[in-house]
Design a protein around this motif. Structure first.
Motif, PDB file in Angstrom:
ATOM      1  N   LEU A 156      36.345  50.948  44.033  1.00  0.00           N
ATOM      2  CA  LEU A 156      37.472  51.585  44.683  1.00  0.00           C
ATOM      3  C   LEU A 156      37.912  52.798  44.450  1.00  0.00           C
ATOM      4  N   LEU A 215      45.241  50.366  51.128  1.00  0.00           N
ATOM      5  CA  LEU A 215      44.254  49.352  51.280  1.00  0.00           C
ATOM      6  C   LEU A 215      44.355  48.401  52.541  1.00  0.00           C
ATOM      7  N   ASP A 242      45.592  44.755  52.761  1.00  0.00           N
ATOM      8  CA  ASP A 242      46.938  44.497  52.510  1.00  0.00           C
ATOM      9  C   ASP A 242      47.639  44.803  53.448  1.00  0.00           C
ATOM     10  N   TYR A 252      43.630  40.696  40.244  1.00  0.00           N
ATOM     11  CA  TYR A 252      44.360  41.961  40.796  1.00  0.00           C
ATOM     12  C   TYR A 252      44.121  43.078  39.462  1.00  0.00           C
ATOM     13  N   GLY A 253      44.571  44.107  39.805  1.00  0.00           N
ATOM     14  CA  GLY A 253      44.712  45.201  38.572  1.00  0.00           C
ATOM     15  C   GLY A 253      46.291  44.553  38.255  1.00  0.00           C
ATOM     16  N   GLU A 281      42.158  46.165  34.968  1.00  0.00           N
ATOM     17  CA  GLU A 281      41.595  45.669  36.274  1.00  0.00           C
ATOM     18  C   GLU A 281      41.104  44.047  35.814  1.00  0.00           C
ATOM     19  N   LYS A 282      41.542  43.116  36.891  1.00  0.00           N
ATOM     20  CA  LYS A 282      40.958  41.784  36.778  1.00  0.00           C
ATOM     21  C   LYS A 282      40.975  41.268  35.371  1.00  0.00           C
ATOM     22  N   ILE A 296      49.101  44.874  40.895  1.00  0.00           N
ATOM     23  CA  ILE A 296      49.034  45.976  41.680  1.00  0.00           C
ATOM     24  C   ILE A 296      48.672  45.137  42.907  1.00  0.00           C
ATOM     25  N   VAL A 297      49.402  45.823  44.109  1.00  0.00           N
ATOM     26  CA  VAL A 297      48.922  45.425  45.547  1.00  0.00           C
ATOM     27  C   VAL A 297      48.521  46.737  46.216  1.00  0.00           C
ATOM     28  N   TYR A 348      49.601  52.681  46.867  1.00  0.00           N
ATOM     29  CA  TYR A 348      49.503  53.877  45.590  1.00  0.00           C
ATOM     30  C   TYR A 348      50.274  55.063  46.137  1.00  0.00           C
ATOM     31  N   GLN A 408      36.749  52.027  38.873  1.00  0.00           N
ATOM     32  CA  GLN A 408      37.764  51.191  39.114  1.00  0.00           C
ATOM     33  C   GLN A 408      39.032  52.288  39.440  1.00  0.00           C
ATOM     34  N   THR A 415      41.879  51.571  39.000  1.00  0.00           N
ATOM     35  CA  THR A 415      42.944  51.211  38.029  1.00  0.00           C
ATOM     36  C   THR A 415      42.713  51.835  36.955  1.00  0.00           C
ATOM     37  N   ARG A 423      53.734  40.838  51.598  1.00  0.00           N
ATOM     38  CA  ARG A 423      52.324  41.405  51.963  1.00  0.00           C
ATOM     39  C   ARG A 423      51.533  40.080  52.379  1.00  0.00           C
TER      40      ARG A 423
HETATM   41  C1  G1P Z   1      41.919  46.079  44.501  1.00  0.00           C
HETATM   42  C2  G1P Z   1      42.228  46.744  42.967  1.00  0.00           C
HETATM   43  C3  G1P Z   1      43.184  45.838  42.514  1.00  0.00           C
HETATM   44  C4  G1P Z   1      44.462  45.546  43.168  1.00  0.00           C
HETATM   45  C5  G1P Z   1      43.872  44.944  44.748  1.00  0.00           C
HETATM   46  C6  G1P Z   1      44.996  44.616  45.493  1.00  0.00           C
HETATM   47  O1  G1P Z   1      41.123  45.007  44.164  1.00  0.00           O
HETATM   48  O2  G1P Z   1      41.091  46.980  42.563  1.00  0.00           O
HETATM   49  O3  G1P Z   1      43.623  46.527  41.204  1.00  0.00           O
HETATM   50  O4  G1P Z   1      45.177  44.699  42.557  1.00  0.00           O
HETATM   51  O5  G1P Z   1      42.868  45.593  45.186  1.00  0.00           O
HETATM   52  O6  G1P Z   1      44.547  44.080  46.798  1.00  0.00           O
HETATM   53  P1  G1P Z   1      40.365  44.203  45.237  1.00  0.00           P
HETATM   54  O7  G1P Z   1      41.133  43.312  46.040  1.00  0.00           O
HETATM   55  O8  G1P Z   1      39.525  45.460  45.944  1.00  0.00           O
HETATM   56  O9  G1P Z   1      39.174  43.498  44.613  1.00  0.00           O
END
Ligand code: G1P
Length: 291
Positions: free
Chosen positions: A111, A131, A134, A171-172, A193-194, A206-207, A210, A232, A234, A255
């Protein structure tokens, strides 16, 4: 540097493996929530937030997204010939909705790398990131709420949600403290992150929204692969935090993770219930099911 947030970046190059087999050929961003691709919900949110330029980061096999926001001459001509004025207006409104640029992410490097692909198109000014999986139902639009916080506080803003239990590992996650003046604001001191559930620094996840300052691009250029072997976002923002303030923001709204089968089902039911044309009929149908 302009301090107005005029541009939004939509990372949309992912493979959508969580939604196979639907996403084998169709980009996940084109999956319909009731009757509209999830990408369009994000584009409408950006417009409602005052965004003037949308940058979609695409990849191989994602051409349907470009076609969706382009003029469809065959469809429009047919609708015109048949006198279907409302549908024609709908089709035309999509192609004139926004100024959209496309940039390719050639390799799935993460990302953070996807956002970095938009660096030259964004330039030296703050920008939003949406993103598209979401989908956020909010009034005012989630990104608009965040831009207001950005303008007031002068630092990057990440949308957050409280996530209980082991689900936080998807998530982050932010470290820091709640702001004393505004209970929706979280003053970040770190982020990961995760994380494993036991290692998560808070419940503030984090959703996918940003508002970032352009300094993050230079930091992303130096960001090494992190969780999952990917560059990442994040981690880039964590580096930004050493130089500038970063805030978490608990947005007003709801969300849905529409990139996930269960999340899409939840969103479908709730969005369908709100539709004036068939919401009541759908409610009666659901009530009649032997659940
Ligand atoms: C991404 C981001 C993560 C965030 C998430 C929210 O992760 O890397 O920090 O919390 O989106 O949807 P992904 O869902 O792409 O793995």
């Amino acid at each position: 540097m302009s301090s107005r947030v005029r541009t939004a970046v939509f990372p949309a190059a992912g493979l959508g493996t969580r939604f196979l087999p639907a996403t084998k050929v169709i980009p996940k961003e084109m999956l319909a929530l009731v009757d509209k691709p999830i990408l369009q919900y994000g584009v409408e949110e950006a417009i409602a937030s005052g965004i003037e330029h949308i940058i979609i980061v695409t990849g191989r096999g994602k051409g349907a997204m470009e076609d969706h926001f382009d003029i469809s001459y065959e469809l429009d001509a047919t609708l015109e010939r048949k006198g279907k004025k409302e549908l024609l207006a709908l089709s035309r409104s999509i192609s004139s909705m926004a100024r959209i640029s496309y940039v390719r992410q050639k390799e799935p490097l993460g990302l953070g790398h996807a956002v970095l692909c938009a660096k030259d198109l964004v330039g030296n000014e703050p920008f939003g990131v949406i993103l598209p999986d979401d989908v956020i139902d909010a009034q005012p639009a989630c990104l608009k709420q965040m831009i207001e916080v950005f303008e007031e506080r002068g630092g990057s803003v990440l949308a957050t949600e409280t996530v209980e239990g082991p689900a936080i590992s998807a998530y982050g996650v932010l470290a820091g403290t709640q702001d004393s003046a505004n209970e929706r604001i979280f003053n970040c001191t770190g982020m990961v992150e995760k994380p494993k559930f036991e290692e998560a620094p808070s419940k503030q996840a984090i959703v996918g929204r940003y508002v970032l300052t352009p300094r993050v691009f230079e930091l992303l250029e130096k960001t090494a692969p992190g969780a999952g072997g990917e560059i990442q976002l994040t981690d880039g923002i964590k580096a930004l935090l050493k130089e500038e303030s970063v805030f978490g923001y608990t947005f007003r709204g709801k969300r849905y993770d529409a990139g996930d089968k269960f999340g899409m089902l939840q969103a479908t039911v709730e969005f369908a219930l709100k539709r004036p044309e068939f919401g009541d009929k759908f409610r009666a149908y659901l009530k009649g099911l032997a659940l």
